[in-house]
Design a protein around this motif. Structure first.
Motif, mmCIF file in Angstrom:
data_model
loop_
_atom_site.group_PDB
_atom_site.id
_atom_site.type_symbol
_atom_site.label_atom_id
_atom_site.label_comp_id
_atom_site.label_asym_id
_atom_site.label_seq_id
_atom_site.Cartn_x
_atom_site.Cartn_y
_atom_site.Cartn_z
ATOM 1 N N PRO A 43 0.804 -1.232 0.000
ATOM 2 C CA PRO A 43 0.000 0.000 0.000
ATOM 3 C C PRO A 43 0.836 1.281 0.000
ATOM 4 N N ALA A 44 1.967 1.295 0.706
ATOM 5 C CA ALA A 44 2.806 2.499 0.754
ATOM 6 C C ALA A 44 3.422 2.769 -0.611
ATOM 7 N N CYS A 45 3.878 1.722 -1.293
ATOM 8 C CA CYS A 45 4.474 1.894 -2.623
ATOM 9 C C CYS A 45 3.409 2.259 -3.648
ATOM 10 N N ALA A 46 2.221 1.688 -3.515
ATOM 11 C CA ALA A 46 1.141 1.998 -4.453
ATOM 12 C C ALA A 46 0.664 3.431 -4.300
ATOM 13 N N ALA A 47 0.786 3.992 -3.099
ATOM 14 C CA ALA A 47 0.343 5.365 -2.856
ATOM 15 C C ALA A 47 1.379 6.396 -3.287
ATOM 16 N N ALA A 48 2.553 5.973 -3.727
ATOM 17 C CA ALA A 48 3.644 6.888 -4.076
ATOM 18 C C ALA A 48 3.550 7.363 -5.521
ATOM 19 N N VAL A 49 2.364 7.729 -5.973
ATOM 20 C CA VAL A 49 2.158 8.187 -7.351
ATOM 21 C C VAL A 49 2.883 9.509 -7.586
ATOM 22 N N ASP A 50 2.791 10.429 -6.637
ATOM 23 C CA ASP A 50 3.454 11.729 -6.802
ATOM 24 C C ASP A 50 4.978 11.589 -6.826
ATOM 25 N N LEU A 51 5.514 10.683 -6.025
ATOM 26 C CA LEU A 51 6.951 10.436 -6.033
ATOM 27 C C LEU A 51 7.384 9.892 -7.387
ATOM 28 N N ALA A 52 6.610 8.987 -7.933
ATOM 29 C CA ALA A 52 6.933 8.415 -9.240
ATOM 30 C C ALA A 52 6.860 9.477 -10.330
ATOM 31 N N ARG A 53 5.850 10.317 -10.296
ATOM 32 C CA ARG A 53 5.718 11.382 -11.299
ATOM 33 C C ARG A 53 6.879 12.369 -11.192
ATOM 34 N N VAL A 71 6.921 -1.964 -6.394
ATOM 35 C CA VAL A 71 5.761 -1.668 -7.246
ATOM 36 C C VAL A 71 6.229 -0.820 -8.424
ATOM 37 N N THR A 72 5.646 -1.067 -9.595
ATOM 38 C CA THR A 72 5.926 -0.248 -10.768
ATOM 39 C C THR A 72 4.689 0.561 -11.117
ATOM 40 N N HIS A 73 4.884 1.880 -11.250
ATOM 41 C CA HIS A 73 3.814 2.801 -11.660
ATOM 42 C C HIS A 73 3.962 3.076 -13.147
ATOM 43 N N TRP A 130 5.723 5.559 -19.532
ATOM 44 C CA TRP A 130 6.755 5.667 -18.519
ATOM 45 C C TRP A 130 6.507 4.605 -17.462
ATOM 46 N N ALA A 131 7.561 3.965 -16.991
ATOM 47 C CA ALA A 131 7.475 2.989 -15.909
ATOM 48 C C ALA A 131 8.453 3.400 -14.822
ATOM 49 N N VAL A 132 7.920 3.611 -13.628
ATOM 50 C CA VAL A 132 8.744 4.008 -12.487
ATOM 51 C C VAL A 132 8.598 2.938 -11.419
ATOM 52 N N THR A 133 9.700 2.299 -11.068
ATOM 53 C CA THR A 133 9.683 1.274 -10.037
ATOM 54 C C THR A 133 10.099 1.907 -8.724
ATOM 55 N N VAL A 134 9.245 1.720 -7.726
ATOM 56 C CA VAL A 134 9.524 2.235 -6.387
ATOM 57 C C VAL A 134 9.575 1.052 -5.427
ATOM 58 N N LYS A 136 9.536 4.987 4.411
ATOM 59 C CA LYS A 136 9.924 5.816 3.280
ATOM 60 C C LYS A 136 10.046 4.973 2.016
ATOM 61 N N VAL A 137 9.400 5.438 0.957
ATOM 62 C CA VAL A 137 9.450 4.786 -0.340
ATOM 63 C C VAL A 137 10.495 5.498 -1.185
ATOM 64 N N THR A 138 11.323 4.736 -1.895
ATOM 65 C CA THR A 138 12.357 5.321 -2.742
ATOM 66 C C THR A 138 12.167 4.863 -4.184
ATOM 67 N N VAL A 139 12.716 5.657 -5.104
ATOM 68 C CA VAL A 139 12.636 5.336 -6.526
ATOM 69 C C VAL A 139 13.791 4.411 -6.875
#
Length: 172
Positions: A13-23, A49-51, A65-69, A77-80
């Motif tokens: 859930p924490a990685c899935a919620a990191a949409v703004d970090l991925a963007r 998770v990959t966004h 675009w694919a961003v793996t966090v 803390k979620v990191t890219v």
């Protein structure tokens, strides 16, 4: 025989919620107007998770675009991990790789361009590279004795025909 147990990858859930970090990770590499809508997430493993985002760049229609966090165990803390551009359905892709020898067309080469020849070229014959005598090296090279391959009789005949028919032949 028992089947190995495989569990379905659960989306963190924490990685899935990191949409703004991925963007924001994509925005570090491209202009913000080249990033489209968030297409969804895909679990890659435990806490990975990959966004996916639409790519709006006109040169990359159909790409995304694919961003793996990721996050460490018991960390908040979620990191890219990585940012990549992947082809989607309908993406323009390059053709399959073709060796240079099959891609060359008339006019691709100019004067002085050299290309390697194949091992079974009938225009070339093995040269004589072994010399045990300590003789003049220049003379050996001039006769082709120091070369790995030299012109075969077929190669010499074709070279003579090209010279005779060419602009620098005997009738110039």
């Amino acid at each position: 025989m028992t089947r190995p147990r495989t569990r379905a990858a659960v989306v963190d859930p924490a990685c899935a919620a990191a949409v703004d970090l991925a963007r924001s990770a994509i925005e570090e590499n491209v202009r913000p107007e080249e990033i489209g809508d968030h297409l969804g997430v895909e679990s890659e493993g435990d806490r990975v998770v990959t966004h996916y985002f639409t790519c709006l760049d006109r040169a990359y229609r159909g790409w995304r675009w694919a961003v793996t966090v990721a996050r460490a165990s018991r960390a908040r803390k979620v990191t890219v991990s990585e940012v990549v551009l992947l082809p989607g359905t309908g993406a323009l892709l390059p053709p399959e790789w073709v060796p240079w020898s099959e891609r060359l067309r008339p006019g691709d080469l100019g004067v002085g361009d050299l290309l390697p020849t194949s091992e079974d070229d009938v225009r070339l014959a093995p040269g004589f590279t072994q010399t045990e005598d300590d003789v003049d090296r220049q003379m050996i090279f001039e006769y082709g004795l120091g070369r790995a391959r030299v012109l075969s009789p077929t190669g010499r005949d074709r070279a003579v025909r090209r010279w005779h028919a060419g602009e620098s032949g005997p009738h110039t």
